[in-house]
Design a protein around this motif. Structure first.
Motif, PDB file in Angstrom:
ATOM      1  N   THR A  87      36.973  31.250  49.698  1.00 56.41           N
ATOM      2  CA  THR A  87      37.909  31.001  48.600  1.00 56.41           C
ATOM      3  C   THR A  87      37.220  31.405  47.303  1.00 56.41           C
ATOM      4  O   THR A  87      36.002  31.609  47.267  1.00 56.41           O
ATOM      5  CB  THR A  87      38.309  29.516  48.503  1.00 56.41           C
ATOM      6  OG1 THR A  87      37.225  28.793  47.891  1.00 56.41           O
ATOM      7  CG2 THR A  87      38.632  28.923  49.859  1.00 56.41           C
ATOM      8  N   LEU A  88      37.992  31.466  46.248  1.00 54.71           N
ATOM      9  CA  LEU A  88      37.437  31.886  44.963  1.00 54.71           C
ATOM     10  C   LEU A  88      36.278  30.983  44.529  1.00 54.71           C
ATOM     11  O   LEU A  88      35.270  31.466  44.012  1.00 54.71           O
ATOM     12  CB  LEU A  88      38.559  31.909  43.916  1.00 54.71           C
ATOM     13  CG  LEU A  88      38.148  32.224  42.494  1.00 54.71           C
ATOM     14  CD1 LEU A  88      37.305  33.486  42.400  1.00 54.71           C
ATOM     15  CD2 LEU A  88      39.398  32.368  41.623  1.00 54.71           C
ATOM     16  N   SER A  89      36.420  29.676  44.740  1.00 55.42           N
ATOM     17  CA  SER A  89      35.340  28.765  44.328  1.00 55.42           C
ATOM     18  C   SER A  89      34.015  29.163  44.983  1.00 55.42           C
ATOM     19  O   SER A  89      32.959  29.156  44.331  1.00 55.42           O
ATOM     20  CB  SER A  89      35.691  27.325  44.697  1.00 55.42           C
ATOM     21  OG  SER A  89      36.920  26.951  44.121  1.00 55.42           O
ATOM     22  N   ASN A 115      38.121  27.740  30.761  1.00 58.57           N
ATOM     23  CA  ASN A 115      37.942  28.162  32.153  1.00 58.57           C
ATOM     24  C   ASN A 115      38.567  27.152  33.112  1.00 58.57           C
ATOM     25  O   ASN A 115      38.730  25.974  32.792  1.00 58.57           O
ATOM     26  CB  ASN A 115      36.456  28.344  32.472  1.00 58.57           C
ATOM     27  CG  ASN A 115      36.227  29.344  33.608  1.00 58.57           C
ATOM     28  OD1 ASN A 115      37.161  29.687  34.333  1.00 58.57           O
ATOM     29  ND2 ASN A 115      35.010  29.811  33.742  1.00 58.57           N
ATOM     30  N   PHE A 116      38.882  27.631  34.294  1.00 57.28           N
ATOM     31  CA  PHE A 116      39.462  26.777  35.328  1.00 57.28           C
ATOM     32  C   PHE A 116      38.391  25.788  35.801  1.00 57.28           C
ATOM     33  O   PHE A 116      37.252  26.188  36.038  1.00 57.28           O
ATOM     34  CB  PHE A 116      39.925  27.667  36.483  1.00 57.28           C
ATOM     35  CG  PHE A 116      40.727  26.960  37.525  1.00 57.28           C
ATOM     36  CD1 PHE A 116      42.070  26.700  37.319  1.00 57.28           C
ATOM     37  CD2 PHE A 116      40.150  26.571  38.722  1.00 57.28           C
ATOM     38  CE1 PHE A 116      42.827  26.059  38.287  1.00 57.28           C
ATOM     39  CE2 PHE A 116      40.900  25.928  39.697  1.00 57.28           C
ATOM     40  CZ  PHE A 116      42.242  25.674  39.475  1.00 57.28           C
ATOM     41  N   ASP A 119      35.650  26.564  38.514  1.00 55.55           N
ATOM     42  CA  ASP A 119      34.545  27.456  38.150  1.00 55.55           C
ATOM     43  C   ASP A 119      33.427  26.649  37.480  1.00 55.55           C
ATOM     44  O   ASP A 119      32.240  26.847  37.763  1.00 55.55           O
ATOM     45  CB  ASP A 119      35.022  28.558  37.193  1.00 55.55           C
ATOM     46  CG  ASP A 119      36.031  29.508  37.854  1.00 55.55           C
ATOM     47  OD1 ASP A 119      36.816  29.049  38.701  1.00 55.55           O
ATOM     48  OD2 ASP A 119      36.035  30.705  37.516  1.00 55.55           O
ATOM     49  N   THR A 158      36.570  33.568  32.702  1.00 51.63           N
ATOM     50  CA  THR A 158      37.839  33.941  33.325  1.00 51.63           C
ATOM     51  C   THR A 158      38.650  34.702  32.286  1.00 51.63           C
ATOM     52  O   THR A 158      38.844  34.211  31.169  1.00 51.63           O
ATOM     53  CB  THR A 158      38.588  32.689  33.820  1.00 51.63           C
ATOM     54  OG1 THR A 158      37.772  32.059  34.821  1.00 51.63           O
ATOM     55  CG2 THR A 158      39.928  33.056  34.420  1.00 51.63           C
ATOM     56  N   ASP A 187      35.927  36.374  36.126  1.00 50.31           N
ATOM     57  CA  ASP A 187      36.865  35.824  37.095  1.00 50.31           C
ATOM     58  C   ASP A 187      38.240  36.431  36.795  1.00 50.31           C
ATOM     59  O   ASP A 187      38.777  36.270  35.694  1.00 50.31           O
ATOM     60  CB  ASP A 187      36.905  34.292  36.983  1.00 50.31           C
ATOM     61  CG  ASP A 187      37.729  33.666  38.101  1.00 50.31           C
ATOM     62  OD1 ASP A 187      38.703  34.303  38.544  1.00 50.31           O
ATOM     63  OD2 ASP A 187      37.408  32.538  38.514  1.00 50.31           O
ATOM     64  N   ALA A 189      41.112  35.847  38.454  1.00 48.69           N
ATOM     65  CA  ALA A 189      42.161  35.106  39.175  1.00 48.69           C
ATOM     66  C   ALA A 189      43.555  35.385  38.612  1.00 48.69           C
ATOM     67  O   ALA A 189      44.512  35.515  39.364  1.00 48.69           O
ATOM     68  CB  ALA A 189      41.872  33.604  39.119  1.00 48.69           C
ATOM     69  N   HIS A 190      43.659  35.481  37.289  1.00 47.79           N
ATOM     70  CA  HIS A 190      44.972  35.687  36.670  1.00 47.79           C
ATOM     71  C   HIS A 190      45.106  37.093  36.100  1.00 47.79           C
ATOM     72  O   HIS A 190      45.952  37.334  35.239  1.00 47.79           O
ATOM     73  CB  HIS A 190      45.215  34.629  35.584  1.00 47.79           C
ATOM     74  CG  HIS A 190      45.280  33.246  36.146  1.00 47.79           C
ATOM     75  ND1 HIS A 190      46.447  32.686  36.603  1.00 47.79           N
ATOM     76  CD2 HIS A 190      44.308  32.332  36.378  1.00 47.79           C
ATOM     77  CE1 HIS A 190      46.194  31.480  37.070  1.00 47.79           C
ATOM     78  NE2 HIS A 190      44.902  31.232  36.947  1.00 47.79           N
ATOM     79  N   CYS A 210      41.127  35.687  43.203  1.00 47.22           N
ATOM     80  CA  CYS A 210      41.835  35.203  44.383  1.00 47.22           C
ATOM     81  C   CYS A 210      43.040  36.094  44.652  1.00 47.22           C
ATOM     82  O   CYS A 210      43.404  36.940  43.831  1.00 47.22           O
ATOM     83  CB  CYS A 210      42.225  33.741  44.228  1.00 47.22           C
ATOM     84  SG  CYS A 210      43.140  33.395  42.735  1.00 47.22           S
ATOM     85  N   TYR A 212      46.099  34.891  46.352  1.00 47.52           N
ATOM     86  CA  TYR A 212      47.365  34.200  46.648  1.00 47.52           C
ATOM     87  C   TYR A 212      48.241  34.064  45.414  1.00 47.52           C
ATOM     88  O   TYR A 212      49.353  33.580  45.497  1.00 47.52           O
ATOM     89  CB  TYR A 212      47.103  32.815  47.272  1.00 47.52           C
ATOM     90  CG  TYR A 212      46.079  31.990  46.532  1.00 47.52           C
ATOM     91  CD1 TYR A 212      46.427  31.294  45.387  1.00 47.52           C
ATOM     92  CD2 TYR A 212      44.756  31.935  46.972  1.00 47.52           C
ATOM     93  CE1 TYR A 212      45.481  30.561  44.692  1.00 47.52           C
ATOM     94  CE2 TYR A 212      43.807  31.203  46.284  1.00 47.52           C
ATOM     95  CZ  TYR A 212      44.174  30.514  45.143  1.00 47.52           C
ATOM     96  OH  TYR A 212      43.235  29.807  44.452  1.00 47.52           O
ATOM     97  N   LYS A 213      47.723  34.476  44.248  1.00 45.15           N
ATOM     98  CA  LYS A 213      48.516  34.393  43.013  1.00 45.15           C
ATOM     99  C   LYS A 213      49.321  35.688  42.881  1.00 45.15           C
ATOM    100  O   LYS A 213      50.301  35.877  43.586  1.00 45.15           O
ATOM    101  CB  LYS A 213      47.603  34.113  41.822  1.00 45.15           C
ATOM    102  CG  LYS A 213      46.982  32.698  41.895  1.00 45.15           C
ATOM    103  CD  LYS A 213      45.903  32.430  40.869  1.00 45.15           C
ATOM    104  CE  LYS A 213      45.348  31.016  41.055  1.00 45.15           C
ATOM    105  NZ  LYS A 213      44.059  30.805  40.396  1.00 45.15           N
TER     106      LYS A 213
HETATM  107  C1  LIG Z   1      43.238  29.658  40.931  1.00 46.81           C
HETATM  108  C2  LIG Z   1      41.831  29.633  40.429  1.00 46.81           C
HETATM  109  C3  LIG Z   1      40.785  29.114  41.213  1.00 46.81           C
HETATM  110  C4  LIG Z   1      41.041  28.501  42.560  1.00 46.81           C
HETATM  111  O1  LIG Z   1      39.938  28.603  43.399  1.00 46.81           O
HETATM  112  P1  LIG Z   1      40.106  28.436  44.987  1.00 46.81           P
HETATM  113  O2  LIG Z   1      38.739  28.260  45.484  1.00 46.81           O
HETATM  114  O3  LIG Z   1      40.782  29.684  45.477  1.00 46.81           O
HETATM  115  O4  LIG Z   1      40.985  27.252  45.225  1.00 46.81           O
HETATM  116  C5  LIG Z   1      39.502  29.177  40.705  1.00 46.81           C
HETATM  117  N1  LIG Z   1      39.245  29.713  39.491  1.00 46.81           N
HETATM  118  C6  LIG Z   1      40.235  30.200  38.709  1.00 46.81           C
HETATM  119  C7  LIG Z   1      39.909  30.776  37.370  1.00 46.81           C
HETATM  120  C8  LIG Z   1      41.560  30.147  39.137  1.00 46.81           C
HETATM  121  O5  LIG Z   1      42.541  30.594  38.358  1.00 46.81           O
END
Ligand SMILES: *Cc1c(COP(=O)(O)O)cnc(C)c1O
Length: 400
Positions: A87-89, A115-116, A119, A158, A187, A189-190, A210, A212-213
């Protein structure tokens, strides 16, 4: 008259429930048509009939590299520079750890307060593991460029803020990082699938994201990790799994990393998830990312102007300038959680981020101008008629 700039003719490529306006593809992309059939074949034929021979015969073992190349094309990275898994984490942890090893005399991980959390949590966990005076320094998003100095080993940023959609200038921040000798980890992700990304030009050492987005790989789809071509052969993997070994099937007692990005593989790939993702990614060969970006900005601009004109009490928290925004729009509203539940009840799907943010993603592959206008109609009713003021909408679910 429909303005062609607002949309791309791909709505019929997704299984969207009739009547639903799905403004949450920034959190979980919808099911592409054909994914169910592809998965059915994978399960019944590849797994069911081929069993263990599927690893070779159906190309399962090569899938992380193959799918990685599809992602690479989307983010401006060369062939062979991206692999998939976990997973991204987990990928954040691996990249951070490898980056710290590249600057052994430095002790600081830099990030920003937008940041999310995962992270930041992964950085905190890694630091606790390492001891030795490592620390996380978190600054305001506007201060990232100026915060670069020679105490910092790695900047973990991010590109697009998950709450507000605020977007960092990747090239500029990477330049500032490198001028201070800081390793740069982005990162995406978005960003991946939301806007044009050019890693080769940005020249960062690492990127993760990631799928799945905006990439529609399905819930739990594997993450991606990129390392620059000069970094991949020297980076030290923190998670030394057998599939990141140079010769997994030699079953040697000691770890020797694979030559390139494959060393960021850990264990057995999730073949079903990867198969759904591989199918979902095939659409991107037909998408012009600049056209997608133009449509995304147009949809977001339209949403902002309509909401501001018709929905009193909502305050824009996203940048007004499309060039400084990702592919989402967020409004702060005192009763945001309940209002979002009222919207969802009326088939307009966005989401809520604490403490008071109503978040709407605009994904031009399947959202058009008509969807935006209908969504604002419903939002206006919810706000003007206080439809949020209902006990059922106050109850917090596990996932918001
Ligand atoms: C969605 C997102 C994640 C989610 O991480 P997972 O390990 O895939 O659950 C992590 N970091 C950012 C910046 C995200 O937007």
């Amino acid at each position: 008259m429909k303005d062609a700039a607002y949309t791309l003719p791909m709505k019929d490529r997704f299984e969207l429930p009739p009547g639903m306006i799905y403004l949450d593809g920034n959190s979980l992309g919808p099911l592409p048509k054909g994914t169910s059939d592809r998965l059915q074949t994978m399960v019944a034929q590849e797994w069911g009939q081929h069993l263990i021979t599927g690893w070779n015969r159906d190309g399962w073992m090569e899938q992380p590299a193959r799918v990685g190349n599809m992602i690479a094309r989307l983010i401006g990275a060369p062939e062979g520079s991206v692999t998939m898994g976990d997973t991204l984490s987990v990928k954040v942890y691996q990249a951070l750890s490898a980056a710290l090893k590249m600057r052994p005399e430095r002790r600081v991980i830099l990030s920003d307060s937008g940041n999310f959390p995962s992270d930041l949590y992964m950085a905190q966990g890694l630091i606790r593991q390492l001891g030795q005076g490592y620390q996380l320094r978190v600054v305001a998003p506007e201060e990232v460029g100026d915060a670069m100095d020679d105490t910092i080993a790695v900047a973990m940023i991010t590109q697009v803020d998950y709450r507000t959609g605020r977007m960092h200038d990747m090239a500029e921040i990477t330049r500032a990082a490198h001028a201070a000798g800081v390793v740069m980890l982005w990162d995406l992700a978005h960003s991946a699938g939301a806007l044009p990304v050019d890693l080769a030009t940005a020249n960062c050492e690492f990127a993760v994201g990631c799928t799945y987005k905006y990439l529609n790989g399905g819930p739990g789809a594997p993450a991606f990790i990129y390392a620059r071509s000069d970094v991949a052969p020297i980076m030290e993997p923190a998670l030394a799994g057998w599939l990141g070994h140079d010769a997994p099937f030699a079953f040697e007692p000691d770890y020797r990393p694979a030559p390139g990005i494959a060393r960021m593989r850990v264990g057995t790939p999730p073949v079903m998830q990867m198969t759904a993702l591989e199918h979902a990614l095939s659409i991107w060969d037909e998408v012009d990312m600049n056209a997608l970006r133009a449509a995304s900005i147009a949809l977001c601009d339209l949403f902002i102007s309509e909401v501001e004109a018709r929905c009193p009490g909502l305050t824009l928290v996203s940048p007004r300038d499309g060039a400084e925004r990702g592919s989402q729009v967020s409004f702060a509203f005192e009763h945001g959680y309940a209002a979002m539940q009222a919207l969802i009840d009326r088939k307009v799907i966005g989401d809520f981020r604490a403490p008071n943010i109503m978040r709407f993603g605009f994904t031009p592959l399947y959202i058009d101008e008509g969807d935006v206008l209908k969504a604002v109609d419903v939002l206006e009713q919810v706000v003007r008629n206080r439809l949020w003021d209902n006990a059922v909408y106050q109850r917090k679910a596990l996932v918001t």
